[in-house]
Design a protein around this motif. Structure first.
Motif, short mmCIF file in Angstrom:
data_model
loop_
_atom_site.label_atom_id
_atom_site.label_comp_id
_atom_site.label_asym_id
_atom_site.label_seq_id
_atom_site.Cartn_x
_atom_site.Cartn_y
_atom_site.Cartn_z
N ASP A 71 0.27 -1.17 0.38
CA ASP A 71 0.58 0.23 -0.01
C ASP A 71 1.57 1.80 -0.07
O ASP A 71 1.89 1.32 0.39
CB ASP A 71 -0.64 0.19 1.28
N PRO B 126 -8.14 -4.01 2.82
CA PRO B 126 -8.09 -3.16 3.71
C PRO B 126 -8.19 -1.52 3.15
O PRO B 126 -8.27 -1.63 1.86
CB PRO B 126 -6.38 -3.14 4.13
N GLN B 127 -8.76 -0.79 3.84
CA GLN B 127 -8.95 0.70 3.20
C GLN B 127 -7.28 1.01 2.92
O GLN B 127 -6.36 1.06 3.97
CB GLN B 127 -9.75 1.42 4.46
N SER C 6 -4.98 2.89 6.42
CA SER C 6 -5.90 2.53 6.97
C SER C 6 -4.17 2.57 8.24
O SER C 6 -3.35 1.97 7.40
CB SER C 6 -5.97 1.40 7.30
N LYS C 7 -4.32 2.58 9.77
CA LYS C 7 -3.14 1.80 10.34
C LYS C 7 -3.69 0.94 11.04
O LYS C 7 -4.96 0.09 12.13
CB LYS C 7 -2.91 3.23 11.25
N ILE D 86 -5.59 10.14 14.21
CA ILE D 86 -6.04 8.62 13.61
C ILE D 86 -7.24 8.47 14.12
O ILE D 86 -8.02 9.26 14.79
CB ILE D 86 -5.31 7.06 14.47
N ASN D 87 -7.87 8.26 12.58
CA ASN D 87 -9.76 7.99 12.83
C ASN D 87 -9.95 6.50 13.33
O ASN D 87 -8.50 5.59 12.66
CB ASN D 87 -10.53 8.26 11.47
N ALA E 120 -12.66 4.93 12.85
CA ALA E 120 -12.79 3.78 12.12
C ALA E 120 -11.79 3.06 10.56
O ALA E 120 -11.80 2.35 9.85
CB ALA E 120 -14.16 4.96 10.90
N GLY E 121 -10.45 3.94 10.70
CA GLY E 121 -9.24 3.65 9.91
C GLY E 121 -8.60 2.19 10.39
O GLY E 121 -7.89 1.65 10.07
N LEU E 122 -9.10 1.93 11.63
CA LEU E 122 -8.32 0.77 12.46
C LEU E 122 -8.39 -0.73 12.06
O LEU E 122 -9.86 -1.05 12.78
CB LEU E 122 -8.80 0.93 13.92
N ASP E 123 -8.70 -1.40 10.82
CA ASP E 123 -10.10 -2.11 10.53
C ASP E 123 -8.95 -3.95 10.41
O ASP E 123 -8.90 -4.77 10.24
CB ASP E 123 -9.74 -1.60 9.47
N ARG E 124 -7.73 -3.47 11.10
CA ARG E 124 -6.79 -4.69 11.09
C ARG E 124 -6.09 -4.72 12.07
O ARG E 124 -5.36 -4.05 12.59
CB ARG E 124 -5.94 -5.17 9.73
#
Length: 319
Positions: free
Chosen positions: A55, A140-141, A144-145, A180-181, A183-187
């Motif tokens: 990414d 993954p977005q 994203s973090k 950090i948003n 909503a971006g913590l997806d993994r």
């Protein structure tokens, strides 16, 4: 070694400036490459790591075989330093396979295009992203973090586990941000340390309904899943570690003209305003407001001014 060439174009100059040392460094790029002989497990691991890291263009994957690369030998690590300088990568993942060390993965870091440290791991169990159906379950977005979870006291007490923890944080951390948003913590990357092994899992975060305002968090394994054993490792010297960890306390700020800071007001600025002559401003004026008539009216006595004003009102009424 690479020749030192002076830039002849603006594009080459910008590329060299991008690689130059900075107070806030760029995102660490990773180089993934194969040795003389590899196995299907090694190829799959390198492919999945590249899929996670690519990414933003932060990973370079070479699929051809590379000979005479022996990371733990002084002369054998020279090709890796050459490739690091050529591709501007400060991280490397080298895969090889032999009878003595089957399914071998070497993680390495570089400082100033020279070897900083190496860690060798053997893959005992491997389940790829395709086996988990990760392409269907999780995507993954962009930007994203990831979260990190290191389970086990060995990550604080054992030298090899501490080095493995630093390697994983450097490899998957990405760009440093101030905010950090959620909503971006997806993994999340889950690492579990046992007596001789380390278990590596890549999970997606799912928010499920719980009947309350706080959702229920469910972890879904999307791969890759690795069970690895520690083999050899190479740590940096004390002087090299101090040099690599050296930071600047505060970045030098360029002075801005007519801008200062105040304890109460914060940022204060000053602007220059020239003297403004309202009478000379080019505006649309009425006939009775011309400068000559104003001056003539100002020269009249008070009684005559009132007579002139009454006369103008009478003329306006007649019209």
């Amino acid at each position: 070694m690479l020749r030192v060439v002076k830039p002849k174009t603006k594009q080459a100059r910008r590329a060299l400036e991008k690689r130059a040392p900075k107070i806030k460094e760029n995102v660490k790029k990773a180089l993934l490459l194969h040795g003389t002989s590899t196995s299907a497990v090694v190829k799959g691991v390198l492919s999945d790591l590249h899929h996670i890291k690519k990414d933003g263009g932060n990973a370079v994957h070479w699929t051809r075989k590379n000979e005479n690369i022996r990371p733990f030998e002084p002369a054998g690590a020279a090709p890796l330093e050459f490739f690091s300088k050529k591709t501007d990568c400060s991280l490397v993942v080298f895969g090889s396979h032999s009878k003595k060390r089957p399914n071998n993965i070497v993680f390495g870091r570089f400082y100033d295009n020279h070897v900083y440290d190496f860690m060798e791991l053997g893959v005992e169990r491997y389940k790829s992203v395709k086996d988990h159906g990760g392409a269907r379950k999780f995507s993954p977005q962009v930007g994203s973090k990831p979260c990190f979870a290191f389970i086990g006291e060995a990550f604080e007490s054992d030298e090899k586990c501490r080095q493995f923890k630093e390697m994983m944080l450097d490899f998957f951390r990405g760009e440093e941000v101030d905010r950090i948003n959620l909503a971006g913590l997806d993994r999340v990357f889950v690492c579990v340390a046992t007596a001789t092994k380390v278990l590596f899992r890549h999970c997606a975060i799912r928010l499920m309904k719980s009947g309350t305002k706080v959702p229920q968090i469910v972890l879904v394994d999307v791969g890759p899943s690795l069970d690895m054993v520690f083999r050899r490792n190479q740590t940096p010297g004390e002087e090299l570690r101090k040099e690599a960890m050296r930071t600047v306390s505060k970045a030098p700020q360029k002075k801005i003209k007519n801008v200062s800071s105040d304890m109460m007001d914060g940022k204060v600025g000053r602007i220059y305003m020239p003297k403004q002559e309202v009478g000379e401003i080019a505006l649309k004026k009425m006939k009775g407001l011309k400068r000559e008539r104003r001056e003539a009216a100002a020269a009249l006595p008070d009684g005559e001014r009132k007579d002139e004003a009454r006369k103008k009102l009478r003329q306006n009424d007649e019209q």
